[in-house]
Structures are given as structure tokens and as C-alpha cells.
Design an enzyme around this catalytic site. Structure first.
Site, PDB file in Angstrom:
ATOM      1  CB  CYS A   1      -8.070  13.234  12.372  1.00 56.65           C
ATOM      2  SG  CYS A   1      -7.031  13.446  10.920  1.00 56.65           S
TER       3      CYS A   1
ATOM      4  CD  GLU B   1     -11.479  12.904  16.531  1.00 57.61           C
ATOM      5  OE1 GLU B   1     -11.516  11.684  16.717  1.00 57.61           O
ATOM      6  OE2 GLU B   1     -10.725  13.449  15.701  1.00 57.61           O
TER       7      GLU B   1
ATOM      8  CD  GLU C   1      -4.046  10.897  10.746  1.00 56.48           C
ATOM      9  OE1 GLU C   1      -4.509  11.199  11.874  1.00 56.48           O
ATOM     10  OE2 GLU C   1      -4.571  11.202   9.688  1.00 56.48           O
TER      11      GLU C   1
ATOM     12  CE  LYS D   1     -12.988  -1.533   5.682  1.00 61.36           C
ATOM     13  NZ  LYS D   1     -14.104  -0.599   5.455  1.00 61.36           N
TER      14      LYS D   1
END
Lengths: 314, 479
Positions: free
Chosen positions: B291, B388, B257, B183
Site C-alpha cells: 500500500c 493504485e 489503513e 479474519k
């Protein structure tokens, strides 16, 4: 008990001074010339042997229900202290040379060998094993420490590698310890079961908080071996007590990096795994998990670090 | 016109032959979805690109069933050599259609064509080419001889590198002998739909690759499906936690991840010209929506002012604008939601005492934009040093000694990436040893390669992608 007779027979043929272990067995006590000195089984945290802060103990009895020892019953606070000690000890152990870690693990085997009779005795008394079977198990555990000792300076060679990247870079991957590992040890196989989960974690430099299975006496006696094998204090911490009570605190502790549930099959381990997910711990599910005595068992508690470095144009 | 002004040089979109509407790609065929279709808009213009189907539980079920059937009847029994040959075919077609894919990706994601053309798409082809070669060599990935595929892999990817993340997921899974249901993110489904077409051109057997579009509910249904054997997810740490929880107690394998807060450590003996370029690449590549971005700059105190002056000078030359323009350095932010997050976090950083400076670039009137920004005077406890941001925002902290740099770099629940800039090799290696991060770039940053394992420590997830460690994630057993 047939097993006690065996040890008694041995004692009568040996030097009196070398027969203290045999003299401690329950059936022997009445016949002994001197009153023996039983051991207080305490926790092992940060290289010291404290009682549980909770003041609680668990009574351990032999196969016939006779009193053997009051083993310290660790609490949530003890678990927290153990994690703190493990975290503090981690950089030193992980930073030690692989040769050094290998020698320390081999030293564990050496010291265990010298205390074999004590471990056999404890297994006979509390697990109901025959002396022969207990000896076999202790010997297998000793050999397992030797096997792991030999891996410390080789595991990087089989799990790490240079990577042929498409550019002017030096690129290498190496396995590193995951960090602080909380272990619910197998409920069976006493010293061997304990060794099969603790030793692989130590090879690469993890520090450990372990809740032993039924072999609580063996676990504390192993701690005494570890304490005299040049293993830095805090690298292994032993929490005797109720695994069902302690495991949730370890599973949810934010400073624990991995949760080994090998011996948690009888607990509500799904809830433990869910709790561990909050801080994304690596979780080893209960048996049948990863086979013991395989490099995969050691590598399950490692991280791959990849380092890139530029190469200059000449 | 100064030497820094450029005439527009937009890449043409005429290479694209997009449809108005895309369905779900299940069992080798296009079919409508049971959910409410949604639009994907171009972040730089806010114009609709196409409509996409939303897969509901029934569609997820159909996709998993198709993958299971293909695993059992075709892909599982097939020789590794033949699986590899299909993957080599795909790699070649990806190269042949590289320009089309680069344009589509820039249009849908908002990232500069310079990056899709020179980084994303070439890496996608390289990933398939690399994994293709593994398919008949699985005895050597490190699990012993005769390792087995898991079966059906459910894969969910983020919007920051849509096609690249697809390749990181699908290529190793197929090489290992798994079939997949993937997806893509709901804001960037376009290139996955083009990939379906590439699978057909390669003659890949039906059901080996199934692509379903949709939002969070679709992903949730996919990872929870009982007939899935393996789940691979790239995305936020929050969603990663939810997936890990959902899989607790099952026999499903999981690799994650997740997020990061990478430290980029600059020592006073660093080659400064390269370091400045590395800092810029580390945080402004892909608008910082990476990331493994070097989002925390740790600069040695005695060179802080000099580094800041040179960094701002360099940032002032960054060209922000039309992602399809070949001169563009900084493209659009992927969505309004992401733009709001970035804005909120930078506001928090300023409120907590940080001093923000943004490159003096003109933001287009339409679309989602955020100027490259650096925030100085940040404390280790500041929100923008901990959370983040996933945007073009650099938080700057200082240190005096290597020990302090290491302590600050590791002072985060994340552990994905780090950078070290120094001319002293012995120090670089000593510091790299102590950083708790899965990828350490020394005197470089944001480099990726299918031969090189990538993935995090701690709350940045577990498992690796790339190299033989990446292949291991899709295999079990072995003697």
C-alpha cells in the site's frame, strides 16, 4: 427587562461616548438621544464579509420576539466558496511558525476582551441570558482562547516523539493539521460553544468552515474579531444559516478533510457520517464527544507524520 | 553460465506439517465453518495448499461471543504485566518457528523467501516483542493515566503481508487489553492458522484470539456485529469506505489503513546508486503489492535519462521465479484477479500515451506472473499516475523545481507514503514538511518498525499502527 436596566444604570454613570453599546439595547432605544446604527450581519468567507449569494436572510429576534437583525442565510454555493477559501488559506496557516499561531490566537483573546460588552449585549438580547451569566460565558470564552494560544508550540512536544527503530535511522513523528475542517458548532453555550470547537482546530494549523449554533450574532461578531487579529483571511469561515441545510454539502465535499459534528446531535448526523465516509473524512461524532480543554480535542484534528532519514556509516 | 546465472537454491518445504483442511479457531478450539469451504492455492504453481472453512454469520457470532467472554472473565481482569508476559511468549515462539512461517508465507502468498525470511517474519516477532512491553505501561501511551481497552476488536487484514498484518493488529490490541476476532484474507489464510497453533503453545487463554476464515461476506458480518467495540481494517480504499459507512451512527471505534499512490522524489543531487536501489525496493518489493509502494517516480528533469538508463540496467538483473528459491528477487502475483487488474491498468497506461518497458525475464508457465515494468511519459492525469496498481509497475513523471515536485506528489486523494532522495539535508526537511503523507522516507524506502507509527493522510485512511500512537488506537479514556 432586568438585564437592560442594569446596562442603563451603568450608562448613566459612565461617559456618554462610552455608552454606545448600552444605547443599542432595545429598551434603551426610545430614551436615547440619537438614533443608533444597527449592524448588518453578513457571512465571513476568505477574510471578507459577503452577503449570501442566495440573497436570503434569517430574522433574529430577542426573547420577547422583537426584531434584532437580519442574519445572512448561507447557501450551498456559499459553503463551496468557504471550503475553497479554507483550502487556499491552509498552507499559509499550517506553515506559519507555532509561535506566530500562538500570538495570533492570543491576539483573538485580547481583541475579544476589548469588545466584551458587545458580546455580552448580543447574548443577552438573543439568548435571553442575564448580563452576569453572559459576561461569565464571554470571559470563559476569552480564557479558552488564551488556553489554546499556549498550546501551539507545545502540542508537538507531547504528541510527537523520536522513535527508537532497529536500524541506522533518524526517525521522528510529529503531529500535523488534518487540513480543512468543517464544523457544526454546539447549539448551546453561544460564544463559548463556538470557541470550544474552533480554537482547538486552529492550534495546529487547520483551516475551518464553521456553521454556528443559535449564537449567530456572536459568530459574526467573533468573525470581526478574527478579521482584526492578524488571522489570515480564509483560515476561519463562518456560515450563518440552517445547519440542516448546509451540513450535507460540507459532509460530502471532497476537499474537506474532517467533519466535526459536535453540535449536530439534533440533525440526521448518521447520514452525515455516512456521507463523509465517501471521502474518508475524519469524523468527530456529536456530544458527548471528546472533552473540551484537553490535548485530545486538539489532536483529534491532526495526522501523525513519521519521517525516516538514513544515518551514514562513519 | 554468466555471473548473473544462479543454480536453483529452493528452500525445503519439509519443515511444514500442514493439514489438508483447516477449521475456524474459536474459543481456543478448532471447529468447522457454516459456509462453503474454499481452497488456497500457491500463486507460483496454482496448486492447492489446503482447504479452509468459511465462517457464516453464526460462526461470527460465536467468535464474537467467545471474545466477549474472554474479555470479561480473563483478559480484561488480568494484570498488564501478565498480558505482557503472554505476548513475550508469543514473540519467542514466533522466533523459534520463524523458518516454518517464512516457508508457509512464501508458499501461500507467492512472495520471495528472501523477503519472508528477512523482513516479514522478523518484523512479526519484533511487533509482538514491542507491544508486549507496552502492556504494563499503558499510562504512558499519551492518553493520561488509567486508559481502558475498548473490549472486543474485529480485525480484517489483506493478503499482501498476511502474518505481518496479523501482528500489527493482534499485538497492540492484546497489549491494550482487548480480545480479538481476526479474519485473514481469503487468498492467504495459511499463516494465521499456524498462528492459532502458536497461541496454543503459548498457553494463551481460550477466546482471547479468535481466527475466522472466509471472504468478503464474513468480514462484513464481523464489522457489523453489534457486540464489536473496535474495528481495524487494512485493505483497499473502496472496502474501507464501506466499513466507515457501516459503522456510521454506532459507537464503534475505527482505524483504517488503506491504499496509496506514493511519490518517490529524486532530486538531481541524490546519491544515485542508493536512489536506484531505493526506487527498485520502493516498487518491486513484494511485487509492488504494497500500500505504501513508491509507485510514482518523480525524477528531476535534467537527470531523467540517466536515471532511466541505470534503473533499466538494474531491473534487468532482477531474478523472477520460484518464491521459495533463496535467489529470487521477484515472486508471483498473489491471484489471477490481481494479475488481471495489473494488466488492465498497464494497458490503460499505454493507451493513454505511456511507454512501457519490462525487464527481460522469462515468466514461468504455471502461476501468476508480471515482469517488473516501468512506464515513462506519464502525465499527472494518466490513469496509472492516479489509480493504485498494486503491482510491479512504476509510473515515471518529471519535475523541474521542488515546488513542482511537492505539488505533483500531493496531487492525489491518497496520502500514505513518500520518498525523497537528495544529499541536501535542508531541502529534504523542507520538502518532507510539505508532503501530505503519513510516512516520509528520506534516502531510504519501505522501512517498517513497531516503534514507528505508520498510517495515512486523506483517503489512505486514519489512525496509526506502531509506536505509542498505534497503542492509542486500542485504548480510550485516561485522566
Amino acid at each position: 427587562m432586568a438585564t437592560s436596566k442594569t446596562t442603563t444604570a451603568k450608562a448613566t454613570t459612565a461617559e456618554r461616548t462610552a455608552s454606545r453599546t448600552a444605547a443599542r439595547t432595545a429598551s434603551d432605544r426610545a430614551a436615547s438621544a440619537r438614533l443608533d446604527v444597527p449592524k448588518t450581519y453578513k457571512l465571513f468567507i476568505g477574510g471578507a464579509f459577503p452577503r449570501s449569494e442566495s440573497g436570503r436572510v434569517t430574522e433574529v429576534t430577542d426573547a420577547k420576539g422583537r426584531f434584532v437583525a437580519n442574519v445572512a442565510k448561507a447557501s450551498r454555493k456559499d459553503a463551496r466558496e468557504a471550503v475553497r477559501a479554507a483550502r487556499k488559506a491552509h498552507p499559509g496557516w499550517a506553515g506559519a511558525t507555532a509561535y506566530n499561531r500562538g500570538q495570533v490566537l492570543y491576539r483573538v483573546a485580547e481583541v475579544l476582551e476589548g469588545r466584551k460588552a458587545q458580546f455580552v449585549d448580543e447574548l443577552v438580547r438573543t439568548e435571553g441570558l442575564t448580563a452576569a451569566r453572559a459576561a461569565k460565558q464571554v470571559e470563559a470564552a476569552i480564557d479558552l482562547w488564551v488556553w489554546h494560544a499556549g498550546w501551539t508550540d507545545k502540542i508537538a512536544a507531547i504528541a510527537g516523539n523520536a522513535n527508537a527503530v532497529a536500524g541506522p535511522y533518524f526517525n521522528i513523528s510529529v503531529p500535523e493539521p488534518t487540513g480543512v475542517v468543517a464544523i457544526i458548532a454546539p447549539q448551546t453555550d453561544g460564544l463559548l460553544g463556538l470557541t470550544s470547537v474552533v480554537a482547538p482546530a486552529l492550534v495546529t494549523g487547520n483551516s475551518v468552515v464553521v456553521v454556528p449554533g443559535s449564537a449567530q450574532l456572536s459568530a459574526i461578531s467573533l468573525a470581526e474579531v478574527l478579521a482584526t487579529s492578524d488571522l489570515p483571511g480564509g483560515v476561519v469561515n463562518v456560515l450563518t444559516g440552517d445547519a440542516a441545510e448546509l451540513a450535507p454539502w460540507l459532509a460530502s465535499h471532497a476537499d474537506v478533510n474532517a467533519l466535526d459534528l459536535t453540535g449536530a446531535g439534533e440533525l440526521d448526523w448518521i447520514t452525515l457520517e455516512q456521507s463523509a465516509a465517501d471521502t474518508l473524512k475524519r469524523v468527530l461524532r456529536p456530544e458527548p464527544g471528546i472533552a473540551p480543554e484537553t490535548p485530545q480535542r486538539i489532536l483529534a484534528l491532526t495526522e501523525t507524520k513519521t519521517i525516516w532519514h538514513t544515518k551514514s556509516r562513519l | 553460465m554468466t555471473f548473473l546465472d544462479y543454480a536453483p537454491a529452493p528452500e525445503s518445504t519439509s519443515i511444514l506439517g500442514l493439514r489438508d483442511e483447516y477449521g475456524l479457531f474459536i474459543d481456543g478450539e478448532w471447529r468447522p465453518g457454516g459456509g462453503t469451504s474454499f481452497a488456497s492455492v500457491s500463486p507460483s504453481t496454482e496448486r492447492q495448499i489446503a482447504m479452509f472453512a468459511a465462517a457464516d454469520e453464526g460462526d461470527v457470532d460465536a467468535a464474537v461471543a467467545a471474545a466477549r467472554k474472554a474479555y470479561r472473565t480473563v483478559w480484561g481482569p488480568m494484570s498488564g504485566r501478565d498480558r505482557g508476559k503472554y505476548l513475550f511468549r508469543i514473540a519467542r515462539i514466533l522466533q523459534e518457528r520463524a523458518r516454518e512461517l517464512a516457508v508457509a508465507e512464501s508458499l501461500d502468498n507467492g512472495k520471495p523467501i528472501k523477503e519472508t525470511r528477512d523482513a516479514d517474519v522478523p518484523l512479526v516477532a519484533q511487533w509482538f516483542f514491542h507491544c508486549a512491553g507496552w502492556a504494563d505501561k499503558l499510562d504512558w501511551v499519551g492518553l493520561g493515566a488509567g486508559p481502558q481497552a475498548h473490549g472486543v476488536a474485529a480485525q480484517i487484514i489483506p493478503w499482501n503481508f498476511p502474518l505481518l498484518m496479523l501482528s500489527w493488529k493482534i499485538a497492540p490490541a492484546l497489549a491494550a487489553g482487548n480480545t480479538v476476532v481476526l479474519k485473514p484474507a481469503e487468498t492467504t489464510p495459511l499463516t494465521a492458522m499456524l498462528f492459532a497453533d502458536i497461541c496454543q503453545q503459548a498457553g494463551l487463554p481460550a477466546g482471547v484470539v479468535n481466527l475466522i476464515t472466509g471472504a468478503g461476506e464474513t468480514g462484513s458480518a464481523l464489522v457489523r456485529h453489534p457486540d464489536v467495540d473496535k474495528v481495524a481494517f487494512t485493505g483497499s480504499t473502496a472496502v474501507g469506505r464501506e466499513i466507515a459507512k457501516a459503522l456510521a451512527g454506532t459507537s464503534k471505534k475505527l482505524t483504517l489503513e488503506l491504499g496509496g499512490k506514493g511519490a518517490n522524489i529524486v532530486f538531481d543531487d541524490a546519491p544515485l546508486d542508493q536512489a536506484i536501489e531505493g526506487i527498485v525496493n520502493g516498487i518491486f518489493f513484494n511485487q509492488g503489492q504494497v500500500c505504501c509502494a513508491g509507485s510514482r517516480l518523480l525524477v528531476q528533469e535534467n537527470i531523467h535519462d540517466a536515471v532511466m538508463d541505470r534503473l533499466k540496467e538494474r531491473m534487468a538483473t532482477l531474478r523472477l521465479g520460484d518464491p521459495l528459491d533463496k535467489n529470487t528477487d521477484v515472486g508471483a502475483i498473489n491471484s489471477t484477479a490481481q494479475l488481471e487488474r495489473i494488466t488492465r491498468l498497464v494497458d490503460a497506461g499505454i493507451a493513454e500515451g505511456g511507454e512501457a518497458w519490462s525487464a527481460p525475464c522469462e515468466l514461468p508457465k504455471e502461476g501468476y506472473w508480471f515482469a517488473p515494468t516501468v512506464v515513462t511519459g506519464v502525465e499527472a492525469s494518466s490513469t496509472i499516475a492516479r489509480e493504485e496498481i498494486f503491482g510491479p509497475v512504476l509510473s515515471v513523471l518529471t519535475f523541474r523545481t521542488p515546488d513542482e515536485a511537492i505539488a505533483k506528489a500531493n496531487n492525489t486523494p491518497y496520502g500514505l507514503s513518500a520518498g525523497i532522495w537528495s544529499d541536501k539535508g535542508s531541502r529534504v526537511l523542507a520538502v518532507a514538511d510539505k508532503l501530505r503523507a503519513g510516512v516520509v522516507w528520506t534516502n531510504t524506502f519501505n522501512k517498517f518498525d513497531p516503534a514507528s507509527p505508520f498510517g495515512g493522510y486523506k483517503e489512505s485512511g486514519y489512525g496509526r499502527e506502531g509506536g505509542r500512537q498505534g497503542m492509542q488506537a486500542y485504548l480510550k479514556g485516561g485522566k
